[in-house]
Design an enzyme around this catalytic site. Structure first.
Site, mmCIF file in Angstrom:
data_model
loop_
_atom_site.group_PDB
_atom_site.id
_atom_site.type_symbol
_atom_site.label_atom_id
_atom_site.label_comp_id
_atom_site.label_asym_id
_atom_site.label_seq_id
_atom_site.Cartn_x
_atom_site.Cartn_y
_atom_site.Cartn_z
ATOM 1 C CG ASP A 54 -2.063 -0.923 1.162
ATOM 2 O OD1 ASP A 54 -2.098 -1.753 0.223
ATOM 3 O OD2 ASP A 54 -2.932 -0.870 2.048
ATOM 4 C CG HIS A 100 2.293 -0.029 4.309
ATOM 5 N ND1 HIS A 100 2.070 -0.900 5.355
ATOM 6 C CD2 HIS A 100 1.152 0.675 4.144
ATOM 7 C CE1 HIS A 100 0.823 -0.733 5.798
ATOM 8 N NE2 HIS A 100 0.256 0.226 5.089
#
Length: 215
Positions: free
Chosen positions: A27, A172
């Protein structure tokens, strides 16, 4: 920017279970520091992942989005500037998604259908609004908690201690100016090697759920 509460993190997309299959997802990117390091590792192991991208980051780093696409990864929509969809006006939710998809399309010619709401924050109205526009909501069932600045071994334990066949793993590939994702970069090769030794294979979200990634 990326923090999920435990309640939100436990709200996971229903998994279409297939034996020994895992989806790695990343992400908040793209950026020019952590994203290329993640991509280098995935390229080394010849693994395709799914990147849920923030619209304003795409605007800042279009070349990195081009690399994500050119290396065969799936690109998803992670909003324009990472708000809680449950804390902004409902009419702003489709605006967040559409603006991001327009930005992604302008760079790589792809309009994502896969949407990951920031923080995993949804309610019935948000779910209906996102689905009404022809999108699919994708959450997760394994959280690496890498945004906390954890070490590589800590991130690896958070993943390997909870992963199972059909898991969607949240990591991430970008963060705020004070954030570090060293743990992500350090853990990723070890996680891939351990799961491979356990006979797991790696899939994109579109492969795992048999969903078209783009319109």
């Amino acid at each position: 920017m990326r923090k999920k509460t435990p309640e939100e993190a436990n709200t996971a997309t229903p998994i279409r279970r297939r034996a020994k299959e895992v989806a790695l997802t990343f992400d908040d990117g793209p950026d020019q520091y952590w994203t290329p390091r993640v991509l280098d590792i995935l390229a080394h192991y010849q693994i395709k992942a799914t990147f849920f991208c923030v619209g304003q980051m795409v605007k800042y780093y279009p070349k990195m989005l081009e690399r994500i696409a050119s290396e065969g990864h799936v690109i998803g929509n992670h909003s324009w500037d990472h708000p809680y969809f449950t804390k902004i006006p409902l009419t702003a939710v489709p605006e967040q998604i559409e603006r991001t998809s327009e930005q992604i399309e302008s760079v790589v010619g792809l309009w994502p259908r896969l949407v990951r709401p920031p923080y995993g924050a949804v309610n019935e109205d948000v779910i209906w609004t996102i689905g009404a526009a022809g999108n699919e909501i994708i959450l997760w069932d394994v959280d690496s908690w890498d945004w906390k600045g954890l070490s590589g071994p800590q991130v690896a334990r958070n993943i390997l201690g909870h992963v199972s066949s059909g898991s969607v793993v949240l990591q991430h590939c970008a963060g705020g100016t004070k954030d570090t994702l060293t743990g992500t970069v350090d853990a990723l090769p070890y996680v891939i090697e351990v799961l491979s030794e356990q006979n797991y294979t790696f899939a994109t979200i579109s492969e795992m759920f048999h969903l078209p990634a783009y319109r």
